[in-house]
Design a protein around this motif. Sequence first.
Motif: not given
Length: 355
Positions: A52-65, A67-75
Amino acid sequence: MTSTRPETTKQWVLASKPTGEPILSGPDATFKLQTVALPALKDGQILCKVQYFSNDTGLRNFIQSTVAPERFYVPTVPVGSAMRSGIIAEVIESASPKFKTGDSVMDFHLGTWSEFVVLDATNSQALAPLPGGLPLTHFLGAFGASGIAAYTGLYNAGGAKPEHTIVISAAAGATGSMAIQIAVKLLGAKRVIGIAGGAEKCAWVRDYLGAHACVDYKSPTFDEDLKAATPDEVDLYFDNVGGHVLDAMLTRMKKHSTIAVCGAVSSYNSAEPMALKNWFELVSGRITIRGFIMLDYMNEVPAIMQKLIGAAADGTIKLGQNETLVEAGIEEQPGVWMRLFSGGNQGKLITKLIV
């Protein structure tokens, strides 16, 4: 159970960072499906077949946000790397004493859009059967990041109290639908209002989840309807969407009230900045606005999970309609995920992977 160890796996990687809505096909596609070799396990690793995959809107910020990558809350996910998500999987090979073949495991956000995946055992959670025959998929939703975010957003970030009037946006989504039930059935809040898109979803939020009222943000009379639903104004607003809904809510907050911000899905696929004409309401009303993530409260997660599981097991919280399960092959996964941005889910959206 897989009897022969696979040597390769199909896996979606990030091909380009989108500036607006992710592109699912063509030369500018956001994701690319590749076949990659599965390495031999190192000590402390497990090889798993993804179920199973979890589908979450927050994943959109994993690929482009914004917020600068070094300031993001996860890699974040670099171009050329596998797309990440929460997963439930079956162990098919283990180099860790923590797991054996056949065990069910979950990873909150370090799994990938792959048929098979190598995980570090220390980051993987063993899954035991749930009471009352509840499906394990709830570990990705109601008892996972969605439910924990709902609980901590209300109690920890929001300071919710029984005497409060609480408004929750994206109330028919994974986090919002749990926040509605927690506020109504566990907290016993005086008045709980959901915001959702469309009359059908609003009816579900009221009739199934138990909200005292639900306002349709797609209605041309949304602002007036919101005012009518909050005659005594609002103590706590649980914000999942930002944009116009947040702007309208700023005019309905009590003095010294709180806004707990979990997400801003209305702006994730937009290249335009979020515009808020009512921003000065924060100053006039001395409103506290607080961003949070469920990772802030990991020390409380085991106790929260037990509370939520217990409430579901005894029927206090209803989960029978709180999950949208889509059976799909790996080739279809980006399209399934994108349903989140067009309202194609009720509660948690989960992909059941067909291999």
